[in-house]
Scaffold this active site. Structure first.
Site, PDB file in Angstrom:
ATOM      1  N   THR A 160       0.476  -1.521   0.153  1.00  0.00           N
ATOM      2  CA  THR A 160      -0.046   0.046  -0.081  1.00  0.00           C
ATOM      3  C   THR A 160       1.042   1.177  -0.280  1.00  0.00           C
ATOM      4  O   THR A 160       2.359   1.285   0.586  1.00  0.00           O
ATOM      5  CB  THR A 160      -0.669   0.532   1.023  1.00  0.00           C
ATOM      6  OG1 THR A 160      -2.004  -1.319   1.015  1.00  0.00           O
ATOM      7  CG2 THR A 160      -1.556   1.665   1.672  1.00  0.00           C
ATOM      8  N   GLY A 190     -10.154  -3.294   3.451  1.00  0.00           N
ATOM      9  CA  GLY A 190      -9.310  -2.712   4.963  1.00  0.00           C
ATOM     10  C   GLY A 190      -8.901  -1.882   5.800  1.00  0.00           C
ATOM     11  O   GLY A 190      -9.730  -1.289   5.650  1.00  0.00           O
ATOM     12  N   ASP A 191      -8.026  -1.574   6.748  1.00  0.00           N
ATOM     13  CA  ASP A 191      -7.955  -0.667   7.148  1.00  0.00           C
ATOM     14  C   ASP A 191      -7.750   0.584   6.347  1.00  0.00           C
ATOM     15  O   ASP A 191      -7.731   2.239   6.569  1.00  0.00           O
ATOM     16  CB  ASP A 191      -6.369  -0.604   8.198  1.00  0.00           C
ATOM     17  CG  ASP A 191      -5.025  -0.806   6.921  1.00  0.00           C
ATOM     18  OD1 ASP A 191      -5.345  -1.381   6.146  1.00  0.00           O
ATOM     19  OD2 ASP A 191      -4.278   0.085   6.829  1.00  0.00           O
ATOM     20  N   THR A 211       0.769   0.800   6.439  1.00  0.00           N
ATOM     21  CA  THR A 211       0.393  -0.144   5.269  1.00  0.00           C
ATOM     22  C   THR A 211       0.924  -1.252   6.402  1.00  0.00           C
ATOM     23  O   THR A 211       0.865  -1.387   7.053  1.00  0.00           O
ATOM     24  CB  THR A 211       1.894  -0.387   4.261  1.00  0.00           C
ATOM     25  OG1 THR A 211       2.009  -1.599   3.685  1.00  0.00           O
ATOM     26  CG2 THR A 211       2.961   0.220   5.103  1.00  0.00           C
TER      27      THR A 211
HETATM   28  N1  ASP Z   1      -3.573  -2.500   4.739  1.00  0.00           N
HETATM   29  C1  ASP Z   1      -3.529  -2.993   3.458  1.00  0.00           C
HETATM   30  C2  ASP Z   1      -4.931  -3.880   3.405  1.00  0.00           C
HETATM   31  O1  ASP Z   1      -5.085  -4.054   4.830  1.00  0.00           O
HETATM   32  C3  ASP Z   1      -2.193  -3.860   2.689  1.00  0.00           C
HETATM   33  C4  ASP Z   1      -1.715  -3.406   2.684  1.00  0.00           C
HETATM   34  O2  ASP Z   1      -0.623  -3.053   3.079  1.00  0.00           O
HETATM   35  O3  ASP Z   1      -0.861  -3.784   1.346  1.00  0.00           O
HETATM   36  O4  ASP Z   1      -5.924  -3.715   2.585  1.00  0.00           O
END
Ligand code: ASP
Length: 306
Positions: A160, A190-191, A211
């Site tokens: 991310t 997601g977050d 991320t």
């Molecule tokens: N935080 C992101 C999610 O859970 C994934 C990522 O950081 O690559 O969607």
């Protein structure tokens, strides 16, 4: 007033032959955001400009080149938060737009909220966003990687992207954009687009972009936790590290974050093997980018003072 900007390109395993493309992408994004700040633009404009560069770069899991979900499609999430108003705008599981971060910006301006899936796409259509066929956001590299990892039952790393900035009026902003993970079921959030989880900006303290493993990050509201840890003048490096400790101790999660405070001091921490970051402050003539290893000695935090 000090200006400062920091971007990340995700926390994950970054192999030696991938380091240069990660650094180059983060540098270019930082420069784009810095150009906005240097001509008197707002932190929100700078964050949006930087994230757009990262969304165009297939090196990163955001915009073009996003991870494919378990159905083999790109669904994207992005959000922007303004530290002055505590307003946040976001889109989740959106398809067929070039720049989810810009759609999030329009949502923030229109009415701070989080729009998902078809509703988000419909909003993008009616608010002049750059639209495309959903298949055009799939890069050949990510398609091949998805097929390989699916066959091997592997999960992708966390790549991310995100950005935090401080402008000349002392305003702070944070932005995060992602394609999620290759094991996402369609429709998963997601977050990343959730204020307090994947990003947070509070003009009295600081701003953060995350991320990592979204379900773990959300359970400890990690971006807000990191920003709150700036209270009392704690250095962003230390606050970021303490936030990672909370994540590990409370939910055994994996992540990385970048953090900026009201003075323009920046910091980061991660417990994934690597993180790609770049930053520039008023004390610097040019942006600096690097790929940091989890167990590596930190560059001196005084270097990051604005
Ligand atoms: N935080 C992101 C999610 O859970 C994934 C990522 O950081 O690559 O969607």
């Amino acid at each position: 007033m000090n200006l400062a900007i920091m971007v990340h390109g995700g926390a994950k395993e970054i192999y030696a032959d991938e380091a240069e493309t990660h650094k180059a992408g983060c540098l270019q994004a930082t420069q784009a955001g810095w150009d906005v700040l240097a001509r008197g633009g707002s932190a929100l404009d700078a964050v949006e400009a930087a994230v757009r560069v990262l969304e165009d770069d297939p090196t990163f899991n955001a915009g073009f080149g996003s991870e494919l979900n378990s159905a083999g499609e790109v669904e994207m999430c992005a959000a922007l938060m303004d530290g002055a108003s505590l307003g946040a705008g976001g889109v989740g599981a959106i398809q067929g737009v070039r720049h989810p971060i810009t759609v999030a910006r329009r949502v923030l301006e229109d009415e701070p909220t989080l729009l998902v899936s078809h509703g988000a796409r419909r909003f993008a259509e009616t608010h002049g966003a750059e639209l495309c066929d959903p298949a055009q956001m799939v890069s050949e590299g990510k398609r091949r990687e998805w097929e390989r990892k699916r066959a091997a039952g592997q999960r992708s790393g966390h790549d991310t992207v995100g950005c935090v900035a401080l402008d000349r009026d002392g305003n702070l902003a944070a932005g995060t954009s992602t394609g999620g993970t290759n094991t996402n079921p369609p429709g998963r959030l997601g977050d990343s687009p959730l204020p307090g989880c994947g990003l947070y900006a509070d003009g009295t303290l600081g701003a953060c972009s995350m991320t990592g493993d979204g379900e773990s990050i959300a359970r400890v509201v990690l971006a807000k936790t990191a920003v709150d840890l700036l209270d009392g003048g704690r250095h962003p490096d230390e606050a970021a590290q303490r936030a990672m400790d909370v994540l590990r101790e409370r939910v055994d999660g994996r992540a990385g974050c970048i953090l900026i405070d009201t003075a323009g001091r920046i910091g980061w921490a991660h417990n994934e093997p690597n993180i790609a970051v770049a930053y520039r402050t008023s004390a610097m003539d040019a942006p600096h980018a690097f790929v940091h290893k989890c167990e590596e000695q930190r560059e001196g935090s005084s270097e990051h003072a604005a």
